[in-house]
Motif scaffolding. Structure first.
Motif, PDB file in Angstrom:
ATOM      1  N   THR A 111       0.689  44.657  -8.961  1.00 51.21           N
ATOM      2  CA  THR A 111       0.326  45.932  -8.334  1.00 51.21           C
ATOM      3  C   THR A 111      -0.487  45.766  -7.059  1.00 51.21           C
ATOM      4  N   LEU A 112      -1.574  44.991  -7.120  1.00 48.65           N
ATOM      5  CA  LEU A 112      -2.445  44.863  -5.947  1.00 48.65           C
ATOM      6  C   LEU A 112      -3.217  43.564  -6.043  1.00 48.65           C
ATOM      7  N   GLU A 113      -3.026  42.678  -5.067  1.00 48.57           N
ATOM      8  CA  GLU A 113      -3.737  41.396  -5.066  1.00 48.57           C
ATOM      9  C   GLU A 113      -5.101  41.507  -4.391  1.00 48.57           C
ATOM     10  N   HIS A 114      -5.206  42.361  -3.348  1.00 47.39           N
ATOM     11  CA  HIS A 114      -6.497  42.534  -2.685  1.00 47.39           C
ATOM     12  C   HIS A 114      -6.445  43.713  -1.733  1.00 47.39           C
ATOM     13  N   VAL A 115      -7.579  44.367  -1.592  1.00 46.35           N
ATOM     14  CA  VAL A 115      -7.806  45.357  -0.544  1.00 46.35           C
ATOM     15  C   VAL A 115      -9.286  45.316  -0.214  1.00 46.35           C
ATOM     16  N   MET A 116      -9.613  45.517   1.041  1.00 48.38           N
ATOM     17  CA  MET A 116     -11.022  45.539   1.420  1.00 48.38           C
ATOM     18  C   MET A 116     -11.745  46.664   0.674  1.00 48.38           C
ATOM     19  N   LEU A 117     -12.993  46.393   0.301  1.00 47.24           N
ATOM     20  CA  LEU A 117     -13.744  47.374  -0.473  1.00 47.24           C
ATOM     21  C   LEU A 117     -14.601  48.269   0.424  1.00 47.24           C
ATOM     22  N   ALA A 118     -14.579  48.027   1.722  1.00 43.38           N
ATOM     23  CA  ALA A 118     -15.251  48.920   2.672  1.00 43.38           C
ATOM     24  C   ALA A 118     -14.295  50.056   3.006  1.00 43.38           C
ATOM     25  N   GLY A 119     -14.615  51.261   2.549  1.00 46.88           N
ATOM     26  CA  GLY A 119     -13.764  52.414   2.812  1.00 46.88           C
ATOM     27  C   GLY A 119     -12.637  52.594   1.829  1.00 46.88           C
ATOM     28  N   PHE A 120     -12.459  51.666   0.881  1.00 40.99           N
ATOM     29  CA  PHE A 120     -11.402  51.759  -0.117  1.00 40.99           C
ATOM     30  C   PHE A 120     -11.979  51.402  -1.488  1.00 40.99           C
ATOM     31  N   THR A 121     -11.240  51.714  -2.523  1.00 41.41           N
ATOM     32  CA  THR A 121     -11.630  51.307  -3.869  1.00 41.41           C
ATOM     33  C   THR A 121     -10.361  51.093  -4.687  1.00 41.41           C
ATOM     34  N   HIS A 122     -10.518  50.620  -5.909  1.00 39.86           N
ATOM     35  CA  HIS A 122      -9.366  50.407  -6.787  1.00 39.86           C
ATOM     36  C   HIS A 122      -9.829  50.428  -8.232  1.00 39.86           C
ATOM     37  N   GLU A 123      -8.887  50.641  -9.138  1.00 43.11           N
ATOM     38  CA  GLU A 123      -9.217  50.835 -10.546  1.00 43.11           C
ATOM     39  C   GLU A 123      -9.937  49.657 -11.189  1.00 43.11           C
ATOM     40  N   PRO A 124      -9.505  48.397 -10.966  1.00 44.14           N
ATOM     41  CA  PRO A 124     -10.193  47.291 -11.651  1.00 44.14           C
ATOM     42  C   PRO A 124     -11.678  47.183 -11.312  1.00 44.14           C
ATOM     43  N   VAL A 125     -12.051  47.413 -10.050  1.00 43.77           N
ATOM     44  CA  VAL A 125     -13.464  47.280  -9.689  1.00 43.77           C
ATOM     45  C   VAL A 125     -14.276  48.455 -10.219  1.00 43.77           C
ATOM     46  N   VAL A 126     -13.688  49.650 -10.248  1.00 46.26           N
ATOM     47  CA  VAL A 126     -14.400  50.805 -10.792  1.00 46.26           C
ATOM     48  C   VAL A 126     -14.621  50.622 -12.287  1.00 46.26           C
ATOM     49  N   ARG A 127     -13.568  50.211 -12.988  1.00 47.57           N
ATOM     50  CA  ARG A 127     -13.680  50.023 -14.440  1.00 47.57           C
ATOM     51  C   ARG A 127     -14.700  48.942 -14.769  1.00 47.57           C
ATOM     52  N   LEU A 128     -14.649  47.832 -14.054  1.00 46.34           N
ATOM     53  CA  LEU A 128     -15.587  46.748 -14.305  1.00 46.34           C
ATOM     54  C   LEU A 128     -17.018  47.204 -14.041  1.00 46.34           C
ATOM     55  N   SER A 129     -17.244  47.909 -12.949  1.00 46.98           N
ATOM     56  CA  SER A 129     -18.589  48.370 -12.604  1.00 46.98           C
ATOM     57  C   SER A 129     -19.129  49.329 -13.655  1.00 46.98           C
ATOM     58  N   GLU A 130     -18.288  50.234 -14.127  1.00 45.07           N
ATOM     59  CA  GLU A 130     -18.710  51.161 -15.177  1.00 45.07           C
ATOM     60  C   GLU A 130     -19.108  50.401 -16.447  1.00 45.07           C
ATOM     61  N   ARG A 131     -18.319  49.416 -16.808  1.00 46.52           N
ATOM     62  CA  ARG A 131     -18.575  48.683 -18.054  1.00 46.52           C
ATOM     63  C   ARG A 131     -19.834  47.813 -17.938  1.00 46.52           C
ATOM     64  N   LEU A 132     -20.010  47.158 -16.805  1.00 47.97           N
ATOM     65  CA  LEU A 132     -21.216  46.356 -16.607  1.00 47.97           C
ATOM     66  C   LEU A 132     -22.463  47.242 -16.610  1.00 47.97           C
ATOM     67  N   GLY A 133     -22.330  48.427 -16.025  1.00 50.50           N
ATOM     68  CA  GLY A 133     -23.448  49.361 -16.039  1.00 50.50           C
ATOM     69  C   GLY A 133     -23.822  49.786 -17.451  1.00 50.50           C
ATOM     70  N   GLN A 134     -22.808  50.061 -18.271  1.00 52.43           N
ATOM     71  CA  GLN A 134     -23.069  50.450 -19.650  1.00 52.43           C
ATOM     72  C   GLN A 134     -23.709  49.312 -20.441  1.00 52.43           C
ATOM     73  N   LEU A 135     -23.269  48.095 -20.191  1.00 53.14           N
ATOM     74  CA  LEU A 135     -23.785  46.939 -20.921  1.00 53.14           C
ATOM     75  C   LEU A 135     -25.213  46.587 -20.514  1.00 53.14           C
ATOM     76  N   SER A 136     -25.527  46.792 -19.240  1.00 50.67           N
ATOM     77  CA  SER A 136     -26.815  46.326 -18.700  1.00 50.67           C
ATOM     78  C   SER A 136     -27.854  47.424 -18.556  1.00 50.67           C
ATOM     79  N   GLY A 137     -27.412  48.664 -18.454  1.00 59.56           N
ATOM     80  CA  GLY A 137     -28.331  49.755 -18.155  1.00 59.56           C
ATOM     81  C   GLY A 137     -28.660  49.886 -16.683  1.00 59.56           C
ATOM     82  N   LEU A 138     -27.971  49.116 -15.829  1.00 63.16           N
ATOM     83  CA  LEU A 138     -28.169  49.180 -14.374  1.00 63.16           C
ATOM     84  C   LEU A 138     -26.901  49.757 -13.751  1.00 63.16           C
ATOM     85  N   GLY A 139     -27.085  50.788 -12.931  1.00 63.49           N
ATOM     86  CA  GLY A 139     -25.979  51.673 -12.630  1.00 63.49           C
ATOM     87  C   GLY A 139     -25.077  51.375 -11.467  1.00 63.49           C
ATOM     88  N   HIS A 140     -25.409  50.429 -10.595  1.00 61.93           N
ATOM     89  CA  HIS A 140     -24.565  50.182  -9.430  1.00 61.93           C
ATOM     90  C   HIS A 140     -24.319  48.687  -9.267  1.00 61.93           C
TER      91      HIS A 140
END
Length: 447
Positions: free
Chosen positions: A77-106
């Protein structure tokens, strides 16, 4: 292709890390052809049990099929896209999960542990600048600490061979005593060592808090200091001291996160919440480079402003790479599906018994374990012990890479009981062989 050809080509073209290359004249490189579970297989088919998880990165074994499948699916589906001005599902999902696990939100992403430390240091100093305290730009680090080898990370690393070589390039900060339990005076407990070291930290912060942005610390285990292990009490007292003196706390969990310490994150074992956490190594199970800094909402909010100069000024072309994030999400899936933390606790208790003969060896002192990390120090070892042991372990089909006179095991979590028994027996035989071969100055590595 003959091994000799590959080795010659590697020596001619590759500058290997943390190595004095000339010493490969005495000890040849090992050409690894593939990996399978806890085993590395060389070009001749010989297998080596990877007892150090390939520099502490591999969690679930080489070739783990669920991580491979996640990476392959992401490739479609997607090998890479710059994260400045763009986003994608894997990074959003990972960030949400790490936030839940750690209690740190960003979550802010980089490529490796040193880059995570650079990010955290810059973030801490810039945080205070945004709040109107630009003088708070120095850091406190522990004696014996290791946080990486880029310029900023090296400035808070207390390993002489690195600091002395690059001294003109690095900033000067504050060093404070380590709570290493091996520093116990006669009759002193690990908690008392921690309290004594924390009192020194308190004194330092009381005097210099006006110029200190953050304390950076390896929670519970200081890796390059010879797997120095210490009481959770120190983290609790350090957190309280930082709060009293308005100093941020950075937890460098690059080596000890993702279950190595016995909890998902080492700070959780002490009931402590840092302001920033640095993650890397095991985050992708050893498959792809990725690093992450998680920060509190308080830190994040200090950068949220109309003024571009108050935004966090850091970037990386491969920030939040979708393939790496897919691997990291697969790692978190495995933690959930396999109940890894509970399983590791049971394994560690069983393996303590297997390693008991090592603890009983007359040349072994300070045998210790935290979570899934075992270590012991060897006395009367003579010069060059680390290299002699490394070679002796290879002869036993083990990859064990001592730090000075400290031997440690940090195996993939999928090591089974039979393999743990092989590790215990081979490590004991390697110890006797290394002690019997006498002094040598042929250390291969720089650390």
């Amino acid at each position: 292709m003959p091994n000799s050809d590959l080795l010659a080509r590697s020596l001619a073209a590759v500058w290997h890390p943390c190595t004095q290359m000339k010493r490969h004249e005495a000890l040849p490189l090992i050409p690894i052809a593939r990996g399978d579970g806890v085993w590395l297989i060389d070009a001749d088919g010989r297998r080596y049990l990877d007892a150090v998880s390939s520099w502490w990165v591999n969690l679930f074994g080489h070739g783990e099929p669920r991580i491979k499948a996640a990476i392959k699916a992401q490739l479609d589906t997607l090998e890479h896209v710059m994260l400045a001005g763009f986003t994608h599902e894997p990074v959003v999902r990972l960030s949400e999960r790490l936030g839940q696990l750690s209690g740190l939100g960003h979550a802010f992403y980089g490529s490796d542990g040193a880059s995570a430390v650079e990010i955290a240091l810059k973030m801490a100093a810039h945080y205070w600048r945004n709040l109107g305290h630009p003088a708070k730009h120095r850091f406190v680090y522990l004696e014996g600490s290791y946080h990486g080898e880029t310029a900023g990370a090296l400035a808070v690393t207390d390993v002489a061979v690195f600091r002395e070589a690059y001294a003109p390039l690095i900033g000067q900060h504050f060093v404070t005593p380590s709570p290493d339990a091996r520093h116990a005076q006669p009759g002193e407990s690990a908690d008392e060592v921690a309290e004594r070291a924390a009192a020194r930290l308190e004194h330092l912060l009381a005097r210099h808090h006006g110029e200190i942005a953050a304390l950076i610390i390896e929670p519970l285990i200081q890796g390059a200091a010879g797997m120095a292990m210490y009481s959770p009490r120190y983290l609790q007292l350090a957190r309280a001291a930082c709060d009293r003196h308005q100093v941020l706390m950075i937890a460098d969990e690059i080596a000890v996160g993702f279950g190595r310490s016995g909890e998902m994150f080492a700070c959780q074992g002490a009931g402590v919440q840092p302001d920033l956490i640095c993650l890397s190594k095991g985050i992708t199970g050893g498959f792809l480079p990725l690093a992450c800094v998680l920060c509190s909402d308080t830190v994040y909010t200090a950068f949220y402003h109309d003024d571009v100069a108050r935004g966090f000024l850091h970037s990386h072309s491969y920030t939040g790479n979708p393939l790496a994030c897919a691997a990291a999400n697969a790692v978190l899936d495995i933690f959930e599906a396999d109940d890894v933390i509970a399983s590791n606790r049971a394994k560690a208790e069983r393996w303590d018994a297997l390693f008991a003969p090592l603890q009983a060896h007359p040349n072994v002192v300070h045998f210790r374990r935290t979570g899934m990390v075992w270590a012991f120090d060897v006395i009367d070892a003579g010069a060059g012990f680390a290299q002699r042991y490394f070679a002796a372990a290879l002869a036993q089909d083990l990859l064990v890479r001592p730090i000075g006179n400290t031997v440690y095991f940090m195996p993939p979590y999928v090591l089974n009981d039979d393999e743990a028994a092989l590790l215990a027996d081979g490590a004991l035989q390697a110890l006797d062989a290394a002690l019997a071969t006498g002094d040598t100055d042929h250390d291969l590595s720089l650390a």
